[in-house]
Design a protein around this motif. Sequence first.
Motif: not given
Length: 130
Positions: A52-79
């Motif tokens: 998985s990857c989380l873009s810094s430019s526009d917040g886009s998320t990317y997932y490998a097919d093996s985890v798509k729909g099951r894994f989710f990437i996110s960011r908490d800027n305050a932390k």
Amino acid sequence: QIQLVQSGGGLVQSGGSLRLSCTASRFPLDSYAVGWYRQAPGKSAREREWISCLSSSDGSTYYADSVKGRFFISRDNAKNTVYLQMNSLKPEDTDVYYCARQNPYTSESTYAKANSYDYWGQGTQVTVSS
């Protein structure tokens, strides 16, 4: 000293959930793309699987097919932390998981290439029992 410190992981039954955390020190994590990889036992760092990857430019998320729909990437800027929420875990998800910061001088389009990342977390074990 620039560091990525991981937490979370552990042992869970098949179908369960876990959340991994990746907290940055000495730099603002929201200024960088962040990726997650996993490494199977007996395999080298070069053989890590991008998941998985989380873009810094526009917040886009990317997932490998093996985890798509099951894994989710996110960011908490305050932390200054990026998370990987892993649901519907399967025994084949058992691995050591790593977060990594993408080198800002590489194109974000190379997010699936391990050599585009310059700092890595220490790794955390995820074990899914059947």
